[in-house]
Design a protein around this motif. Sequence first.
Motif, PDB file in Angstrom:
ATOM      1  N   ASN A   8       0.857  -1.183   0.000  1.00  0.00           N
ATOM      2  CA  ASN A   8       0.000   0.000   0.000  1.00  0.00           C
ATOM      3  C   ASN A   8       0.896   1.237   0.000  1.00  0.00           C
ATOM      4  OD1 ASN A   8      -1.776   2.118   0.502  1.00  0.00           O
ATOM      5  ND2 ASN A   8      -3.057   0.909   1.871  1.00  0.00           N
ATOM      6  N   LEU A   9       0.938   1.938  -1.127  1.00  0.00           N
ATOM      7  CA  LEU A   9       1.838   3.090  -1.270  1.00  0.00           C
ATOM      8  C   LEU A   9       1.387   4.292  -0.449  1.00  0.00           C
ATOM      9  CD1 LEU A   9       2.626   2.890  -5.096  1.00  0.00           C
ATOM     10  CD2 LEU A   9       3.944   1.996  -3.167  1.00  0.00           C
ATOM     11  N   ASN A  10       0.197   4.214   0.141  1.00  0.00           N
ATOM     12  CA  ASN A  10      -0.229   5.267   1.067  1.00  0.00           C
ATOM     13  C   ASN A  10       0.439   5.090   2.432  1.00  0.00           C
ATOM     14  OD1 ASN A  10      -2.046   6.567  -0.725  1.00  0.00           O
ATOM     15  ND2 ASN A  10      -3.585   4.989  -0.330  1.00  0.00           N
ATOM     16  N   ASP A  11       0.884   3.849   2.712  1.00  0.00           N
ATOM     17  CA  ASP A  11       1.562   3.563   3.972  1.00  0.00           C
ATOM     18  C   ASP A  11       3.073   3.489   3.812  1.00  0.00           C
ATOM     19  OD1 ASP A  11      -0.855   3.384   5.382  1.00  0.00           O
ATOM     20  OD2 ASP A  11      -1.110   1.275   4.844  1.00  0.00           O
ATOM     21  N   TYR A  39       6.112   4.705   1.418  1.00  0.00           N
ATOM     22  CA  TYR A  39       6.487   5.590   0.323  1.00  0.00           C
ATOM     23  C   TYR A  39       7.848   6.224   0.634  1.00  0.00           C
ATOM     24  CZ  TYR A  39       4.272   8.658   3.746  1.00  0.00           C
ATOM     25  OH  TYR A  39       3.912   9.286   4.916  1.00  0.00           O
ATOM     26  N   ILE A  40       8.480   6.745  -0.395  1.00  0.00           N
ATOM     27  CA  ILE A  40       9.815   7.332  -0.256  1.00  0.00           C
ATOM     28  C   ILE A  40       9.712   8.681   0.446  1.00  0.00           C
ATOM     29  CG2 ILE A  40      11.786   8.267  -1.516  1.00  0.00           C
ATOM     30  CD1 ILE A  40      11.275   6.180  -3.669  1.00  0.00           C
ATOM     31  N   THR A  41      10.469   8.838   1.526  1.00  0.00           N
ATOM     32  CA  THR A  41      10.474  10.105   2.270  1.00  0.00           C
ATOM     33  C   THR A  41      11.813  10.837   2.157  1.00  0.00           C
ATOM     34  OG1 THR A  41      11.125   8.923   4.288  1.00  0.00           O
ATOM     35  CG2 THR A  41       8.761   9.283   3.926  1.00  0.00           C
TER      36      THR A  41
END
Length: 207
Positions: free
Chosen positions: A149-152, A154-156
């Motif tokens: 799940n890319l909402n959880d 992801y690259i920061t």
Amino acid sequence: EGNEVYITFMLYDATPFSYDRIVGLLKKTKILVLYLLGIVYTSEKIVDWFKLDDRIKIKFGLPYNFCFVNSDFIIATAWQTAYSVRNINKRKGCKYYFLQHNEQVFGPQSLVEKTWFFPLKKIAVASWIKNLVEKKTYQPVKLVKNFVNLNDFYITSSLDKRKKVISMLYHENAAKGSKDGIEVIKKVHEYFPDLKVELFGTVNIPE
């Protein structure tokens, strides 16, 4: 949305006597008697290791019809639960079998393979599992791969600016491949001495 979802943790499953034998039969009898008296005999009565959607209902049950609500779908998630789902009536839902591994590493080969032939619609999380079961049974298996799940996740921070870090699950079960992973990490460390390794899991920290 608009659906009711139950997760039923089985206090025991409808596995054959050849697997449980007399000790297992006695334990099942004890659990059944306590259940009928309103006592749930289990060491874990809550799910605190994963954040579930509050709308999901948690139940503890036995492999009998009265323990399940009438549903549209019912899904077995392990080889033992496949025996239970196979035996309950059709009012409990269209029967599915969610294949997450070649579970012969967790149970007797003959009993695990037998579940692949059950009249359950099968879903696999990986191509190799799908191919394995289809080759053995000549039955179709749907493929639904694990996802992120890319909402959880992801690259920061930019990949170019990151330090050299490897994160890996560590587990004592040989099927997880942790020992192989550690050997690979040792070789990578020879090329990158500043490599940082972070292991995670539920077992004790390896030596």
